[in-house]
Design an enzyme around this catalytic site. Structure first.
Site, PDB file in Angstrom:
ATOM      1  N   ASP A  81       0.635  -1.166  -0.031  1.00  0.00           N
ATOM      2  CA  ASP A  81      -0.172  -0.065  -0.098  1.00  0.00           C
ATOM      3  C   ASP A  81       0.726   1.232   0.103  1.00  0.00           C
ATOM      4  O   ASP A  81       1.954   1.364   0.600  1.00  0.00           O
ATOM      5  CB  ASP A  81      -0.995  -0.074   1.267  1.00  0.00           C
ATOM      6  N   GLU A 139      -0.504  -2.246   5.220  1.00  0.00           N
ATOM      7  CA  GLU A 139       0.444  -2.068   6.285  1.00  0.00           C
ATOM      8  C   GLU A 139       0.121  -0.839   6.978  1.00  0.00           C
ATOM      9  O   GLU A 139       0.336  -0.790   8.185  1.00  0.00           O
ATOM     10  CB  GLU A 139       1.825  -2.113   5.592  1.00  0.00           C
TER      11      GLU A 139
HETATM   12 ZN    ZN Z   1       4.714   3.840   6.358  1.00  0.00          ZN
HETATM   13 ZN    ZN Z   2       6.460   1.061   5.700  1.00  0.00          ZN
END
Ligand code: ZN
Ligand code: ZN
Length: 401
Positions: A81, A139
């Site tokens: 991401d 994440e």
């Molecule tokens: Zn980050």
């Molecule tokens: Zn990261």
């Protein structure tokens, strides 16, 4: 030179660079990594690497079965991401999506993990055990992609015996391979504080309870948690990152909302800080005639780097980049990474790859609109992933320490 240990990189490095730049141009926000996942899966498919898509939304999982007998299953994580940041640097591979940017280097992570997959696949006849490639969503934001992948079974069938991950790091000089054995990152949890007052006309404040003034005092008072309420030896960060409320200069609103994060390095301090946030917010709001509603959202635990595997990584790193370019980091960082969820389940290491190089303008911090990496480090990260994974497969998981 990474190509000495991993000669495949002579041919593959340009592709890894191309992948990184493609992903950099086309960043996608957390839980929306559809094109990224399809792009990565397409490469795996072209190389004949068996994989499944759609785990935890956009997750892609590939298994490379070794042909040299039984051995452990080693997982390699790539996070996909990007962030809601407008990129400020002008370069040929600049983000094409307004307000979205790979400012945490996950584009580089995916490129290196993909490169490692190709190399390990080409070596599979000599490989014991197997490699599991794990491209995960989200994440950066809750709910965590790693946690979702684990609950959907990414660590099972085949069971993963060890996990590997990496993160690019602009505060370390370019090319440095570094790890903090043991606890390596912070517990990162969030809080919401709704400060309720009584709205009204800005010209008649005495007829209202102003939640903005009360919130200002709450924000300042929260800083005393780190300075007065916890041991100086225990690192604590309390940050109010978002303040929301109000509609006009001449209106006192009903409610203000504070949204923040707190970082700690041990579970007991973590609980204490949560209690203090609640106590201080309520007490200070009450002192101003307002009330506070506090909600704690437990987030990401700390990464625990397996000590035996950390030592193995340092040894392998030394063979790839030389003794002067590996480092055992002395302390944990207050950043967080949801790689921590894997490290709670199976022996794991997440190493740091230095990418800071002021000559190339890559010294800006993670999540900065001018963040970029020194792309010459891509073959190094790839080589370390390949060599550590292969070593773990052939020698097994080393003892803890
Ligand atoms: Zn980050
Ligand atoms: Zn990261």
């Amino acid at each position: 030179m990474p190509t000495k240990r991993v000669p495949e990189l002579n041919e593959l490095s340009p592709l890894i660079l191309k992948v990184r730049r493609h992903l950099h141009r086309h960043p996608e926000l957390s839980h929306q990594e559809h094109e990224t996942a399809a792009f990565l899966a397409d490469h795996l498919g072209r190389w004949g690497i068996e994989h499944t898509t759609g785990m935890a939304g956009t997750g892609v999982v590939a298994v490379i079965e070794g042909g040299a007998g039984d051995g452990p299953t080693v997982g390699i994580r790539g996070d996909m991401d990007a962030l809601p940041i407008q990129e400020e640097r002008q370069h040929s591979y600049r983000s094409t999506r307004s307000g979205v940017m790979h400012a945490c280097g996950h584009d580089a992570h995916c490129a290196m993990v993909l490169g490692a997959a190709k190399i390990l696949n080409s070596r599979r006849d000599a490989l014991r055990g197997r490699i599991k490639i794990v491209f995960q969503p989200s994440e950066e934001v809750e709910p965590s992609g790693a946690e979702a992948m684990i609950s959907e079974g990414v660590l099972e069938s085949p069971h993963v015996d060890a996990m590997l991950g990496l993160h690019v790091f602009p505060h370390l000089r370019s090319g440095l391979v570094a790890i903090k054995p043991g606890p390596a990152s912070a517990y990162a949890d969030e809080f919401f504080i709704d400060v309720h007052g009584r709205g009204g006309h800005a010209g008649y404040p005495h007829l209202t309870v102003d939640p903005i003034v009360a919130s200002a005092h709450v924000i300042i008072a929260l800083q005393t948690i780190a300075s007065r309420r916890t041991r100086p030896n225990d690192p604590v960060v309390v940050t109010v990152g978002r303040v929301m409320g109000g509609t006009a200069a001449n209106v006192i609103p009903q409610t203000m909302r504070l949204h923040g994060t707190f970082r700690t390095l041990n579970p007991q301090v973590r609980d204490n800080v949560a209690e203090e946030i609640d106590r201080i917010a309520q007490g200070v709001a009450n002192a101003h005639g307002a009330t506070a509603e506090v909600k704690i959202e437990w987030g990401c635990p700390a990464i625990f780097n397996h000590v035996g595997m950390s030592e193995m990584l340092l040894g392998v790193g030394e063979q790839i980049v030389g003794e002067g370019n590996v480092a055992r980091l002395p302390e944990a960082l207050m950043g967080a990474d949801d790689f921590a969820f894997y490290s709670q389940q199976v022996p794991s290491i997440c190493f740091r790859l230095g990418t800071g190089n002021a000559d190339k303008g890559t010294e800006f911090p993670l999540h900065h609109p001018r963040f970029d990496i020194d792309e010459d480090t891509l073959p190094i990260g790839t080589a370390v992933l390949v060599e550590v994974a292969q070593r773990l497969c052939s020698e097994g998981i080393p003892p803890e320490g």
